[in-house]
Design a protein around this motif. Structure first.
Motif, PDB file in Angstrom:
ATOM      1  N   THR A  58       1.260   7.219  -6.505  1.00  0.00           N
ATOM      2  CA  THR A  58       0.124   8.094  -6.540  1.00  0.00           C
ATOM      3  C   THR A  58       0.274   9.667  -6.373  1.00  0.00           C
ATOM      4  O   THR A  58      -0.134  10.480  -7.165  1.00  0.00           O
ATOM      5  CB  THR A  58      -1.202   7.677  -5.908  1.00  0.00           C
ATOM      6  OG1 THR A  58      -1.622   6.391  -6.201  1.00  0.00           O
ATOM      7  CG2 THR A  58      -2.317   8.634  -6.075  1.00  0.00           C
ATOM      8  N   LEU A  59       0.927   9.766  -5.328  1.00  0.00           N
ATOM      9  CA  LEU A  59       1.439  11.101  -5.191  1.00  0.00           C
ATOM     10  C   LEU A  59       2.399  11.652  -5.866  1.00  0.00           C
ATOM     11  O   LEU A  59       2.144  12.743  -6.400  1.00  0.00           O
ATOM     12  CB  LEU A  59       1.859  11.361  -3.554  1.00  0.00           C
ATOM     13  CG  LEU A  59       0.831  11.223  -2.549  1.00  0.00           C
ATOM     14  CD1 LEU A  59       1.680  10.877  -0.982  1.00  0.00           C
ATOM     15  CD2 LEU A  59      -0.110  12.255  -2.528  1.00  0.00           C
ATOM     16  N   ALA A  60       3.478  10.988  -6.032  1.00  0.00           N
ATOM     17  CA  ALA A  60       4.773  11.629  -6.915  1.00  0.00           C
ATOM     18  C   ALA A  60       4.383  11.548  -8.579  1.00  0.00           C
ATOM     19  O   ALA A  60       4.840  12.670  -8.957  1.00  0.00           O
ATOM     20  CB  ALA A  60       5.829  10.704  -6.647  1.00  0.00           C
ATOM     21  N   CYS A  61       3.523  10.691  -8.941  1.00  0.00           N
ATOM     22  CA  CYS A  61       3.088  10.820 -10.416  1.00  0.00           C
ATOM     23  C   CYS A  61       1.823  11.309 -10.637  1.00  0.00           C
ATOM     24  O   CYS A  61       1.356  11.339 -11.780  1.00  0.00           O
ATOM     25  CB  CYS A  61       3.510   9.338 -10.904  1.00  0.00           C
ATOM     26  SG  CYS A  61       5.254   8.828 -10.829  1.00  0.00           S
TER      27      CYS A  61
ATOM     28  N   ILE B 100       7.720  15.177  -0.635  1.00  0.00           N
ATOM     29  CA  ILE B 100       7.807  15.614   0.673  1.00  0.00           C
ATOM     30  C   ILE B 100       6.668  15.055   1.277  1.00  0.00           C
ATOM     31  O   ILE B 100       6.998  14.519   2.548  1.00  0.00           O
ATOM     32  CB  ILE B 100       8.128  17.012   0.713  1.00  0.00           C
ATOM     33  CG1 ILE B 100       9.293  17.620   0.157  1.00  0.00           C
ATOM     34  CG2 ILE B 100       8.011  17.508   2.305  1.00  0.00           C
ATOM     35  CD1 ILE B 100       9.347  19.260  -0.025  1.00  0.00           C
ATOM     36  N   LEU B 101       5.488  15.117   0.897  1.00  0.00           N
ATOM     37  CA  LEU B 101       4.232  14.390   1.643  1.00  0.00           C
ATOM     38  C   LEU B 101       4.623  13.139   1.813  1.00  0.00           C
ATOM     39  O   LEU B 101       4.359  12.493   2.892  1.00  0.00           O
ATOM     40  CB  LEU B 101       3.320  14.811   0.754  1.00  0.00           C
ATOM     41  CG  LEU B 101       1.761  14.508   1.393  1.00  0.00           C
ATOM     42  CD1 LEU B 101       1.566  15.598   2.815  1.00  0.00           C
ATOM     43  CD2 LEU B 101       0.617  15.060   0.394  1.00  0.00           C
ATOM     44  N   ALA B 102       4.981  12.427   0.641  1.00  0.00           N
ATOM     45  CA  ALA B 102       4.934  10.965   0.885  1.00  0.00           C
ATOM     46  C   ALA B 102       6.097  10.486   1.939  1.00  0.00           C
ATOM     47  O   ALA B 102       6.081   9.558   2.503  1.00  0.00           O
ATOM     48  CB  ALA B 102       5.441  10.205  -0.486  1.00  0.00           C
ATOM     49  N   ASP B 103       7.266  11.259   1.965  1.00  0.00           N
ATOM     50  CA  ASP B 103       8.132  10.971   2.965  1.00  0.00           C
ATOM     51  C   ASP B 103       7.955  11.294   4.407  1.00  0.00           C
ATOM     52  O   ASP B 103       7.711  10.601   5.220  1.00  0.00           O
ATOM     53  CB  ASP B 103       9.368  12.046   2.802  1.00  0.00           C
ATOM     54  CG  ASP B 103      10.644  11.936   3.647  1.00  0.00           C
ATOM     55  OD1 ASP B 103      10.452  10.880   4.402  1.00  0.00           O
ATOM     56  OD2 ASP B 103      11.604  12.520   3.369  1.00  0.00           O
ATOM     57  N   GLN B 104       6.777  12.330   4.581  1.00  0.00           N
ATOM     58  CA  GLN B 104       6.285  12.509   6.056  1.00  0.00           C
ATOM     59  C   GLN B 104       5.271  11.503   6.157  1.00  0.00           C
ATOM     60  O   GLN B 104       5.190  11.152   7.556  1.00  0.00           O
ATOM     61  CB  GLN B 104       5.722  13.998   5.884  1.00  0.00           C
ATOM     62  CG  GLN B 104       6.436  15.155   5.691  1.00  0.00           C
ATOM     63  CD  GLN B 104       5.841  16.441   5.632  1.00  0.00           C
ATOM     64  OE1 GLN B 104       4.708  16.354   5.317  1.00  0.00           O
ATOM     65  NE2 GLN B 104       6.407  17.402   5.935  1.00  0.00           N
ATOM     66  N   HIS B 105       4.950  10.763   5.532  1.00  0.00           N
ATOM     67  CA  HIS B 105       3.782   9.599   5.673  1.00  0.00           C
ATOM     68  C   HIS B 105       4.201   8.422   5.736  1.00  0.00           C
ATOM     69  O   HIS B 105       3.697   7.299   5.838  1.00  0.00           O
ATOM     70  CB  HIS B 105       2.707   9.971   5.067  1.00  0.00           C
ATOM     71  CG  HIS B 105       1.633  10.999   5.287  1.00  0.00           C
ATOM     72  ND1 HIS B 105       1.782  12.252   4.866  1.00  0.00           N
ATOM     73  CD2 HIS B 105       0.654  11.207   5.892  1.00  0.00           C
ATOM     74  CE1 HIS B 105       0.955  13.058   5.439  1.00  0.00           C
ATOM     75  NE2 HIS B 105       0.129  12.525   6.130  1.00  0.00           N
ATOM     76  N   GLY B 106       5.654   8.259   5.367  1.00  0.00           N
ATOM     77  CA  GLY B 106       6.282   7.044   5.375  1.00  0.00           C
ATOM     78  C   GLY B 106       6.074   6.171   4.175  1.00  0.00           C
ATOM     79  O   GLY B 106       5.963   4.825   4.248  1.00  0.00           O
TER      80      GLY B 106
ATOM     81  N   ARG C 196       0.821  -1.243   0.024  1.00  0.00           N
ATOM     82  CA  ARG C 196      -0.003   0.137  -0.160  1.00  0.00           C
ATOM     83  C   ARG C 196       0.763   1.236   0.008  1.00  0.00           C
ATOM     84  O   ARG C 196       0.461   2.263  -0.758  1.00  0.00           O
ATOM     85  CB  ARG C 196      -1.013  -0.171   1.173  1.00  0.00           C
ATOM     86  CG  ARG C 196      -2.154  -0.986   0.996  1.00  0.00           C
ATOM     87  CD  ARG C 196      -2.878  -1.001   2.314  1.00  0.00           C
ATOM     88  NE  ARG C 196      -3.514   0.246   2.716  1.00  0.00           N
ATOM     89  CZ  ARG C 196      -4.728   0.788   2.083  1.00  0.00           C
ATOM     90  NH1 ARG C 196      -5.246  -0.180   1.263  1.00  0.00           N
ATOM     91  NH2 ARG C 196      -5.193   1.611   2.314  1.00  0.00           N
ATOM     92  N   GLN C 197       1.988   1.115   0.688  1.00  0.00           N
ATOM     93  CA  GLN C 197       3.110   2.459   0.754  1.00  0.00           C
ATOM     94  C   GLN C 197       3.292   2.829  -0.752  1.00  0.00           C
ATOM     95  O   GLN C 197       3.370   3.911  -1.152  1.00  0.00           O
ATOM     96  CB  GLN C 197       4.060   2.146   1.610  1.00  0.00           C
ATOM     97  CG  GLN C 197       3.774   2.006   3.143  1.00  0.00           C
ATOM     98  CD  GLN C 197       2.898   0.788   3.575  1.00  0.00           C
ATOM     99  OE1 GLN C 197       3.206  -0.194   2.838  1.00  0.00           O
ATOM    100  NE2 GLN C 197       2.574   0.741   4.629  1.00  0.00           N
ATOM    101  N   ARG C 198       3.843   1.718  -1.462  1.00  0.00           N
ATOM    102  CA  ARG C 198       4.128   1.838  -3.097  1.00  0.00           C
ATOM    103  C   ARG C 198       3.274   2.436  -3.903  1.00  0.00           C
ATOM    104  O   ARG C 198       3.614   3.544  -4.615  1.00  0.00           O
ATOM    105  CB  ARG C 198       4.499   0.715  -3.435  1.00  0.00           C
ATOM    106  CG  ARG C 198       5.071   0.961  -4.923  1.00  0.00           C
ATOM    107  CD  ARG C 198       6.207  -0.274  -5.285  1.00  0.00           C
ATOM    108  NE  ARG C 198       7.308  -0.304  -4.639  1.00  0.00           N
ATOM    109  CZ  ARG C 198       8.266  -1.125  -4.732  1.00  0.00           C
ATOM    110  NH1 ARG C 198       8.352  -2.192  -5.652  1.00  0.00           N
ATOM    111  NH2 ARG C 198       9.606  -0.901  -4.063  1.00  0.00           N
TER     112      ARG C 198
END
Length: 299
Positions: free
Chosen positions: A93-96, A264-270, A86-88
């Motif tokens: 989804t966020l990055a692309c 950055i948002l993906a980083d903050q949420h692991g 799910r993390q991937r």
């Protein structure tokens, strides 16, 4: 050509300074604060009142939604097919799904199509990409990281964002006849600081660390962001009878590199931060080639 050279030079300076210079603490947050809270609102206030009302201006905004929700659907399906975590799925989804339509989009569109193209790019970014980051991005990050969502927090972020408020004020000013000449000149001068500082900031944050296990997700993510999403927006525009500069800018904004804030948002949420940074770095490099090629193809 000179505007494109400025773009490359500012990005390269950021990369070189990060590698060789002794930078002051907090330089990146400081640059980003100015860009997001001063230069970007000033540019929106200067450009939005100049936008001529056009029934086709819905397309650049709709293109951002096609890119985001299309990415969510595609990566959710690929995640089921290939057994991704799910993390991937949330990371891609966020990055692309969210593009760098301001820091990269504004200077590239201005270099290719001048102030007329830039004014359309501002509409696509402020009415499309930013609300998606502030609302949809938070929802995706919360869902795929296992955290809950609060509607009030999401709405508050949108309503407190200076550039979004500037967009609304700029639309009101445009309806009432525009700014006085002195105010218009002042806003434009402040807004023109966005391009060099934004690209320099991107260079300071540039990361590219390729790992074998990221090859498949990287190809899938950038295949959507740099190729399939802009083709989908192009098809939507042609089907709806939209042409000219509006169609070109809508497609090019959909083809921009992944958004730094989304990574950055993906980083903050692991949500697989290493993959997010790899997608971001590779996407920035490739988009410097694919966006001008796409522009040439569109004519």
């Amino acid at each position: 050509m000179s505007a494109l050279l400025t773009l490359f030079a500012c990005l390269a300076l950021g990369i070189l300074c990060r590698r060789f210079a002794r930078l002051p603490d907090g330089i990146v947050p400081g640059l980003n604060w100015w860009v997001l809270n001063v230069a970007l609102p000033a540019l929106a206030l200067a450009l939005v009142p100049r936008v001529a009302l056009d029934a086709h201006l819905w397309l650049p905004v709709a293109g951002m939604y096609v890119t985001f929700f299309g990415a969510w659907f595609v990566f959710a399906m690929l995640g089921r097919l290939w057994g991704w975590s799910r993390q991937r799925v949330g990371c891609l989804t966020l990055a692309c799904g969210l593009g760098n339509t301001s820091f990269m989009g504004y200077p590239m569109i201005e270099a290719l199509h001048g102030k007329d193209g830039l004014s359309i790019a501002v509409i696509a970014d402020q009415m499309g990409c930013f609300p998606l980051l502030a609302a949809g991005g938070i929802v995706v990050a919360s869902i795929y990281s296992g955290k809950g969502t609060q509607v009030g927090v999401v709405v508050g972020r949108v309503l407190r964002f200076p550039a979004f408020l500037a967009l609304l004020l700029g639309m009101l000013v445009g309806v009432t006849g525009g700014w006085p000449e002195a105010a218009d000149r002042l806003l434009m001068q402040i807004g023109q600081t966005l391009t060099p500082l934004a690209l320099f900031s991107v260079g300071l944050q540039f990361r590219l660390a390729l790992r074998r296990e990221h090859a498949g997700p990287l190809l899938a993510g950038l295949g959507w962001k740099l190729l399939l999403a802009p083709l989908a927006v192009f098809g939507l525009g042609v089907f709806a009878g939209v042409g000219g500069l509006v169609l070109v800018v809508a497609v090019l904004q959909a083809a921009m590199a992944p958004m730094i804030s989304a990574a950055i948002l993906a980083d903050q949420h692991g949500l697989e931060p290493d993959l997010a940074n790899t997608v971001l770095g590779a996407g920035i490099l490739l988009s410097l080639v694919t966006v001008p090629l796409g522009n040439a193809w569109l004519g």
